[in-house]
Each structure stands twice: as structure tokens, then as C-alpha cells.
Design an enzyme around this catalytic site. Structure first.
Site, PDB file in Angstrom:
ATOM      1  N   THR A 122      12.988  58.878  31.791  1.00 27.74           N
ATOM      2  CA  THR A 122      12.169  58.197  30.788  1.00 27.74           C
ATOM      3  C   THR A 122      10.734  58.683  30.920  1.00 27.74           C
ATOM      4  OG1 THR A 122      13.612  56.310  30.832  1.00 27.74           O
ATOM      5  CG2 THR A 122      11.393  55.933  29.992  1.00 27.74           C
ATOM      6  N   ARG A 154      22.881  50.573  31.205  1.00 28.14           N
ATOM      7  CA  ARG A 154      22.570  49.358  31.963  1.00 28.14           C
ATOM      8  C   ARG A 154      23.199  49.465  33.335  1.00 28.14           C
ATOM      9  NH1 ARG A 154      25.705  45.264  28.729  1.00 28.14           N
ATOM     10  NH2 ARG A 154      26.875  47.197  28.500  1.00 28.14           N
ATOM     11  N   GLU A 155      22.456  49.138  34.369  1.00 28.48           N
ATOM     12  CA  GLU A 155      23.049  49.134  35.700  1.00 28.48           C
ATOM     13  C   GLU A 155      24.196  48.132  35.701  1.00 28.48           C
ATOM     14  OE1 GLU A 155      20.346  48.776  38.975  1.00 28.48           O
ATOM     15  OE2 GLU A 155      18.906  50.096  38.009  1.00 28.48           O
ATOM     16  N   LYS A 207      13.115  55.605  23.201  1.00 30.22           N
ATOM     17  CA  LYS A 207      13.501  55.010  24.478  1.00 30.22           C
ATOM     18  C   LYS A 207      12.560  53.867  24.867  1.00 30.22           C
ATOM     19  CE  LYS A 207      14.860  54.248  28.597  1.00 30.22           C
ATOM     20  NZ  LYS A 207      15.996  54.443  29.411  1.00 30.22           N
ATOM     21  N   ASN A 211      13.428  49.706  24.939  1.00 30.16           N
ATOM     22  CA  ASN A 211      13.281  48.851  26.124  1.00 30.16           C
ATOM     23  C   ASN A 211      12.234  47.768  25.908  1.00 30.16           C
ATOM     24  OD1 ASN A 211      15.290  49.957  27.602  1.00 30.16           O
ATOM     25  ND2 ASN A 211      13.995  51.071  29.041  1.00 30.16           N
ATOM     26  N   GLY A 256      16.368  33.238  31.292  1.00 26.39           N
ATOM     27  CA  GLY A 256      16.539  33.499  32.717  1.00 26.39           C
ATOM     28  C   GLY A 256      15.208  33.415  33.443  1.00 26.39           C
ATOM     29  N   CYS A 263      13.811  49.543  34.944  1.00 28.77           N
ATOM     30  CA  CYS A 263      13.372  50.068  33.639  1.00 28.77           C
ATOM     31  C   CYS A 263      12.371  49.183  32.914  1.00 28.77           C
ATOM     32  CB  CYS A 263      14.580  50.292  32.737  1.00 28.77           C
ATOM     33  SG  CYS A 263      15.546  51.697  33.251  1.00 28.77           S
ATOM     34  N   LYS A 266       8.720  48.760  34.393  1.00 30.04           N
ATOM     35  CA  LYS A 266       7.996  50.044  34.453  1.00 30.04           C
ATOM     36  C   LYS A 266       7.751  50.604  33.046  1.00 30.04           C
ATOM     37  CE  LYS A 266      10.791  53.599  35.700  1.00 30.04           C
ATOM     38  NZ  LYS A 266      10.836  54.605  34.634  1.00 30.04           N
TER      39      LYS A 266
END
Ligand code: UDX
Length: 448
Positions: A122, A154-155, A207, A211, A256, A263, A266
Site C-alpha cells: 500500500t 482481510r487477515e 486502495k 480503507n 466494537g 492497515c 496506518k
């Protein structure tokens, strides 16, 4: 296609393994010898469901190999992907591009024949131009097309995201690259994934904009959750009510403790900096960054309040440390600020996470005690806090949990339980954005 990937971290490794699975011949390169040795021995440097299996089967099929030396793999490649880290630069929040530029220099010395150089890292808008410039300066004979090809993985769900993406974005400045990248992703758009060819700068911005928009969506619902608590509404129902509108969509509307990870924090920060420098400040994103930072610490205050306003000398059990489930990643995890806030308020903290405890240790206060499972963690605790929604925390034996606890407070920062099921075990339940629980129905809405 022969593909070489420089950087065998999370993005490089997942991409390399999946490209090999499509039938391409892939070499993943990394200068960290211990990482390459581990990968050759079948050990993954990260926890990602399904990754070890895909790596093993493609190594066995001869399509995937690992190397510390980029010279050979770059000279043979049709496409070289740059997938090295772009951490926040200390001090100013801009993305640190030194690894990307070092790799561009190394690549330029070894490319042979027409080669596409694709940036997956990125990177801020304009980086592709810079990479192009570096390669041509170092090796004026290099025949390369530099493209931007951001990842949207996505992790914890990276393989699924790679194989069934919503879209593939390729930014280019050379039509020859379109042909090559079409071939690279051919197996995917046979699955009907749209491939979007744009200018290089547009792709780089896609990108960051994606995000930032998702971070904004999460932050929006988090603030709505706080409002729900103060006006007697329920955030989960609000999410459902707005998410059914197709223009809004249901995803990323779960309240949440604040977003974390490698990601969003940052990238939002880097985008804010780029926008300020470009004289087009993104005020909504600036607010998102600030609100999210404050939220993590505010969650500690929420726990203290649920404990009656004092936690000095009390034991608080924290379930879930990683920034989200199915990863061992602790980067920018809300648990870090929450636990620090609790310790600052005088609490003793015990913690359990299915994968993240090793990564957590160096980041958390040295006084935190670690437990081997959720029940040991809760044993003797005055309060229990669910910070990350691992599946195993969704189906806890609540009777066993409650029986082991000294106190009766359960704070669910992911809204994975219903108050009835907790309260019938004699526990007091606090979740996010449930104003029906915190306020009597007769609460006066208008100021009197
Ligand atoms: C993200 C993007 O989704 C991915 O496309 C990009 O390439 C990398 O960054 P990731 O960081 O792995 O992926 O996790 P993601 O599932 O997006 O969650 C990010 C954070 O937002 C987590 O802390 C998560 O808990 C939080 N989140 C997400 C919420 O709080 N609520 C939601 O509804 C969704």
C-alpha cells in the site's frame, strides 16, 4: 506465467501461494534468511487459516519456491510483485517507502526482457511514478511496465478474499501491462471477478479510499452506539435497519472497541497526510482517526464504569487480545489501550487469546498475567471483558465461567451475547450500544 514476489510477509506470501494455486510458477523472495528457511521447512511466519496447506501442496507440485536472492527469480519473471512493508514513518505518519524504493533498485539491476513490476504494497499516490523513475535511472535499458495492483485482503480471510475478490484493480501507464495482468488474473475473472484497469495514480488512491471509507463506516456506527446508549436505542437494530438499504449495505456496521490492525490505522493516517500536503484535506478521515484513537482508551473507562466506578485491587479477565479473530496480529489492537487503561486505574489483569499471546507480551504491561484458556482466565476474576470475538468465545460454557468468577460483571465489547443468557447466570451484562438496557423506557428524550 512466471511470477516473482519480493517480500514474503502477509501479503506476499498469501498472494504467492494463491497465484501458485492458480497454476502459475511462483518464487517468493525475502531477505530474512530465517523466514525463508522456515518456509522451506513448511513453517508459516504468520497465522492465517488455510495458508500452510496451500503452501505445502504447491511446493510439492513444484509451482512454489522460496529464495533469499532476487537476482535469478527476477531475471526469469514475467511479473515481479513488490509486497514489502510500508510502515508509518516515525514522527509524521507518512508511509515509509524506503523498502519499496530499495526493492525497485534491486529489481532494475536484474530484469531481463519485458517485465511487469506490480506494486502490491500500500503506497501513497505517485509512488508508481517514483518506482518507474528509479528503475529507469538505475538501468536505462530495463524494459518494464510499472503497475499498481493493490490488495484487499482481510487477515483471517485472506485466501478467500484472494480467490473470490469483489474486484481486482490494476493501474498502469503502458498497454502491454494490461495483457500480462489479464493473464495473471485470468483464473479469477473466470469466477466473474471484475478487473478494473485505471491510471496508476487512480489505482493507488482506490486502495486508500477503500480503507478510509471502511474505517469511517466502523467509526460512524461506533459513535451511533454511544448515542444509542444515551437515548435508549439499540445499535444492532440500527445497523440492521440502515444496512438493509442497498446504498449503505450491511457490512462493517458492527460496533466494537475501535478498529485496529496493520492497515486501517496506518492507511488512514497516511491518507490524511497526503491529502493535507495536496491541499485537499480529508476532514472526515481526520475525524475518523481521532475518534477511533480516543475510543480505544474510552473502552477501559466503560469497563471501570461497569465495575461500579472503581477497579483498584480488582482482577479483570480479558478474553481476546488480537485486533480481530483468526489472526495472531496485535498491531494497533484495542486490547493494548484497554488493558493499559485498566492497569492505570489500579486493576490486576489476566488475559487469554487463542493465538496472540506471544505477540502480545512485548506490547502489554509486564504485570499482565496470561492464562491457558478462557476458564482459567476468568477464574477468580471480579469482571470479565470480551475484547475480540473469537469463535470459541461465542460458545462459552457460561455456567462454568460464572461459577469460577469472584465477581459478576461481564462486559462484551463485541456484542456477541444476549443479555438474557448472561443475566440468567447471575452475571451483570454490559455490551455496546444497548440503550434499552441502560435507560428506563420512560427516559425523557426531549430536554425538559
Ligand atoms: C482491512 C481491509 O478489510 C482489507 O481490505 C485491507 O486490505 C486491509 O485492511 P484487516 O485489517 O485484516 O483488513 O481487517 P478487517 O476485517 O477489515 O477489520 C479491521 C478492523 O475493523 C478490526 O479491528 C475489526 O475488529 C474492526 N471492525 C471491522 C469493526 O470494529 N467492525 C466491523 O463491522 C468491521
Amino acid at each position: 506465467m512466471r511470477i516473482t514476489i519480493i517480500g514474503s510477509g502477509y501479503v506476499g506470501l498469501v498472494s504467492g501461494a494463491c497465484f501458485a494455486d492458480f497454476g502459475h510458477v511462483v518464487t517468493c523472495v525475502d531477505k530474512a534468511e530465517h523466514k525463508i528457511e522456515a518456509l522451506r521447512a513448511g513453517r508459516m511466519p504468520i497465522y492465517e487459516p488455510g495458508l500452510a496447506e496451500i503452501v505445502a501442496s504447491n511446493v510439492q507440485a513444484g509451482r512454489l519456491s522460496f529464495s533469499t536472492d532476487l537476482a535469478g527469480p527476477v531475471s526469469e519473471a514475467d511479473v515481479v510483485f513488490i509486497a514489502v512493508g510500508t510502515p508509518s514513518r516515525r514522527g509524521d505518519g507518512h508511509a515509509d517507502l524506503s523498502h519499496v524504493f530499495d526493492v525497485a533498485r534491486d529489481i532494475s539491476r536484474h530484469v531481463r526482457g519485458f517485465t511487469v513490476v506490480a506494486t502490491k504494497s500500500t503506497v501513497p499516490v505517485g509512488t508508481g511514478d517514483e518506482v518507474d523513475y528509479i528503475i529507469r535511472m538505475v538501468n536505462p535499458n530495463a524494459d518494464v511496465a510499472v503497475v499498481s495492483n493493490p490488495e484487499f485482503l482481510r487477515e483471517g480471510a485472506a485466501i478467500e478474499d484472494f480467490k473470490r475478490p469483489d474486484r481486482i484493480v490494476v493501474g498502469h501507464a503502458d498497454p502491454r501491462a494490461v495483457e500480462v495482468m489479464t493473464e495473471v488474473y485470468r483464473p479469477l475473472y473466470l469466477n466473474a471477478a471484475p478487473i478494473l484497469f485505471t491510471s496508476r495514480r487512480t489505482s493507488e488512491l482506490v486502495k486508500y479510499a477503500a480503507n478510509a471509507f471502511l474505517a469511517l463506516k466502523i467509526t460512524f456506527i461506533n459513535e451511533i452506539a454511544d448515542l444509542c446508549e444515551n437515548v435508549g436505542a439499540n445499535v444492532q437494530e440500527v445497523s440492521r435497519g440502515i444496512g438493509l438499504d442497498k446504498r449503505i449495505g450491511p457490512k462493517f456496521l458492527n460496533a466494537g472497541p475501535g478498529y485496529g490492525g496493520s492497515c486501517f490505522p496506518k492507511d488512514t493516517l497516511a491518507l490524511v497526510k497526503t491529502a493535507q500536503d495536496s491541499n485537499a484535506p480529508l476532514r472526515l478521515v481526520e475525524a475518523t482517526v481521532a475518534v477511533n484513537d480516543q475510543r480505544k482508551r474510552a473502552m477501559a473507562r466503560k469497563v471501570v464504569a461497569a465495575c461500579g466506578g472503581r477497579v483498584r485491587g480488582r482482577t479483570i479477565a480479558v478474553l481476546g487480545l488480537t485486533f480481530k479473530p483468526n489472526t495472531d496480529d496485535m498491531r494497533e489492537a484495542p486490547a493494548i489501550s484497554i488493558i493499559q487503561g485498566l492497569i492505570d486505574a489500579g486493576a490486576r489483569v489476566t488475559a487469554y487469546d487463542p493465538q496472540g499471546m506471544e505477540q502480545a507480551r512485548p506490547l502489554l504491561d509486564p504485570h499482565v498475567a496470561y492464562a491457558e484458556d478462557a476458564y482459567v482466565c476468568a477464574h477468580g476474576a471480579d469482571a470479565l471483558v470480551i475484547v475480540t470475538e473469537w469463535d470459541q468465545f461465542r460458545a462459552l460454557d457460561l455456567d462454568r465461567l460464572a461459577a469460577g468468577m469472584t465477581g459478576n460483571v461481564l462486559v462484551d465489547l463485541r456484542n456477541i451475547y444476549r443479555s438474557e443468557e448472561i443475566e440468567k447466570r447471575g452475571l451483570r451484562y454490559t455490551c455496546l450500544g444497548d440503550g434499552l438496557a441502560t435507560l428506563p423506557l420512560s427516559y425523557p428524550v426531549a430536554a425538559e
